[in-house]
Scaffold this motif. Structure first.
Motif, short mmCIF file in Angstrom:
data_model
loop_
_atom_site.label_atom_id
_atom_site.label_comp_id
_atom_site.label_asym_id
_atom_site.label_seq_id
_atom_site.Cartn_x
_atom_site.Cartn_y
_atom_site.Cartn_z
N UNK A 114 0.78 -6.59 -17.03
CA UNK A 114 0.59 -5.68 -15.90
C UNK A 114 -0.91 -5.41 -15.78
N UNK A 115 -1.43 -5.59 -14.56
CA UNK A 115 -2.84 -5.28 -14.30
C UNK A 115 -2.88 -4.13 -13.29
N UNK A 116 -3.51 -3.03 -13.67
CA UNK A 116 -3.63 -1.86 -12.80
C UNK A 116 -5.06 -1.82 -12.25
N UNK A 117 -5.16 -1.74 -10.93
CA UNK A 117 -6.48 -1.68 -10.29
C UNK A 117 -6.53 -0.41 -9.44
N UNK A 118 -7.28 0.57 -9.89
CA UNK A 118 -7.39 1.83 -9.14
C UNK A 118 -8.80 2.02 -8.62
N UNK A 119 -8.93 2.92 -7.65
CA UNK A 119 -10.26 3.23 -7.14
C UNK A 119 -10.17 3.84 -5.76
N UNK A 120 -11.30 4.36 -5.27
CA UNK A 120 -11.31 5.01 -3.95
C UNK A 120 -11.29 4.00 -2.80
N UNK A 121 -11.20 4.53 -1.58
CA UNK A 121 -11.13 3.70 -0.38
C UNK A 121 -12.37 2.81 -0.27
N UNK A 122 -12.15 1.55 0.11
CA UNK A 122 -13.23 0.59 0.37
C UNK A 122 -14.11 0.30 -0.84
N UNK A 123 -13.55 0.49 -2.03
CA UNK A 123 -14.32 0.19 -3.25
C UNK A 123 -14.29 -1.30 -3.56
N UNK A 124 -13.33 -2.00 -2.93
CA UNK A 124 -13.16 -3.43 -3.22
C UNK A 124 -11.93 -3.68 -4.08
N UNK B 219 -19.57 2.03 0.53
CA UNK B 219 -18.17 1.89 0.98
C UNK B 219 -18.06 2.14 2.47
N UNK B 220 -18.83 3.13 2.98
CA UNK B 220 -18.79 3.42 4.41
C UNK B 220 -19.35 2.24 5.22
N UNK C 220 -18.26 -1.97 9.02
CA UNK C 220 -18.36 -3.38 9.45
C UNK C 220 -16.96 -3.93 9.73
N UNK C 221 -16.02 -3.59 8.85
CA UNK C 221 -14.64 -4.09 9.01
C UNK C 221 -14.02 -3.54 10.31
N UNK C 222 -14.20 -2.23 10.53
CA UNK C 222 -13.60 -1.60 11.71
C UNK C 222 -14.24 -2.16 12.99
N UNK C 223 -15.56 -2.36 12.96
CA UNK C 223 -16.25 -2.90 14.13
C UNK C 223 -15.75 -4.31 14.45
N UNK C 224 -15.53 -5.11 13.40
CA UNK C 224 -15.07 -6.48 13.62
C UNK C 224 -13.65 -6.49 14.23
N UNK D 143 -14.98 1.31 17.96
CA UNK D 143 -16.35 1.75 18.25
C UNK D 143 -16.70 3.01 17.46
N UNK D 144 -15.99 3.23 16.35
CA UNK D 144 -16.26 4.41 15.51
C UNK D 144 -17.68 4.30 14.92
N UNK D 145 -18.38 5.45 14.79
CA UNK D 145 -19.75 5.42 14.28
C UNK D 145 -19.75 5.37 12.75
N UNK D 146 -20.90 4.90 12.22
CA UNK D 146 -21.06 4.85 10.76
C UNK D 146 -20.93 6.26 10.17
N UNK D 147 -21.56 7.24 10.85
CA UNK D 147 -21.53 8.61 10.32
C UNK D 147 -20.11 9.15 10.22
N UNK D 148 -19.30 8.79 11.22
CA UNK D 148 -17.90 9.24 11.22
C UNK D 148 -17.15 8.59 10.05
N UNK D 149 -17.40 7.29 9.84
CA UNK D 149 -16.72 6.58 8.75
C UNK D 149 -17.11 7.19 7.40
N UNK D 150 -18.41 7.49 7.25
CA UNK D 150 -18.88 8.09 5.99
C UNK D 150 -18.23 9.46 5.78
N UNK D 151 -18.15 10.25 6.85
CA UNK D 151 -17.54 11.58 6.74
C UNK D 151 -16.06 11.44 6.35
N UNK D 152 -15.38 10.45 6.95
CA UNK D 152 -13.95 10.24 6.63
C UNK D 152 -13.78 9.82 5.17
N UNK D 153 -14.67 8.96 4.70
CA UNK D 153 -14.58 8.49 3.31
C UNK D 153 -14.79 9.65 2.35
N UNK D 154 -15.78 10.48 2.65
CA UNK D 154 -16.04 11.63 1.77
C UNK D 154 -14.84 12.59 1.77
#
Ligand code: DC
Length: 207
Positions: free
Chosen positions: A2-12, A135-136, A141-145, A149-160
């Motif tokens: 069993x391999x467990x991989x944990x971490x926050x959003x957009x950590x990879x 991570x933001x 970049x992923x959301x834009x692709x 049209x969400x802004x970087x600042x909004x994505x960073x605020x959401x991640x935090x």
């Protein structure tokens, strides 16, 4: 194994978990999708994600929801973070994850509490992290692709906001298991991060 991989959003962690599953020929479960399916169901039925009873009612979601592209939306991630803080929601999704982890031959699971709650007995536990700004950038970049049209600042605020909620909830918060190895992907390419993850798992496998 069993391999467990944990971490926050957009950590990879998702990319790394998928690559490990391919490398070791193991089945993979992205457990965030389960919470996202609950969130999408809450939103579709116009329920209240802050109400534990409403969120629990959505745990019985239609399996087809797991393939719905709406699960990848940022809003769904935010609502998933809200519903996942309810202990009864976590309890409702627990057996399914434990069964997957403990199937014959092993499995790779990624999420927030795999190494601490779902599979404390996992042979290899990785805690993947990266700075919030990096991570933001990745998520932006992923959301834009995908046409957002969400802004970087909004994505960073959401991640935090999501980090804060996921780390401070009382049931199964986002914390590394005591025996997890930390893998910081801030300045690593995907290939380098995956190579490092495989090397870390090999160390545990041989232990
Ligand atoms: O990994 P993700 O971004 O798809 O997860 C969405 C949300 O679901 C996350 O903010 C918290 C919750 N989650 C959780 O509480 N436990 C997990 N094992 C996986 C996800």
């Amino acid at each position: 194994m069993i391999i467990a991989v944990d971490g926050p959003a957009a950590s990879g962690k998702g990319t790394i978990a998928k690559a490990l599953a391919r490398h070791y020929h193991l089945p993979h479960l992205d457990t965030g999708l389960l919470y996202r399916a609950v969130a999408a169901t809450v939103m579709r039925l116009e329920l209240d994600p802050t109400s534990e009873a409403d969120a629990v009612a959505a745990c019985d979601f239609d399996e087809l929801t797991l393939a719905d592209p709406v699960l990848r939306d940022d809003e769904t991630g935010q609502v998933a973070s809200i519903v996942s803080a309810h202990p009864l929601v976590r309890a409702a999704l627990m057996q399914r994850q434990k069964r997957f982890a403990h199937q014959d031959g092993g499995a790779v699971l990624d999420g927030r509490d795999i190494g601490t709650v779902i599979a404390p007995d996992a042979q290899a536990k990785l805690f993947v992290r990266a700075t919030p700004t990096i991570r933001a950038q990745r998520r932006h970049t992923e959301l834009k692709s995908r046409g957002s049209d969400v802004s970087y600042d909004q994505v960073l605020a959401d991640i935090r906001a999501r980090d804060e909620r996921d780390s401070s909830r009382s049931t199964a918060p986002l914390v590394p298991a005591a025996d997890a190895v930390l893998l910081d992907t801030s300045f690593l390419s995907i290939e380098a991060a995956v190579a490092k993850a495989v090397a870390l798992v090999e160390v545990r496998r041989e232990a």
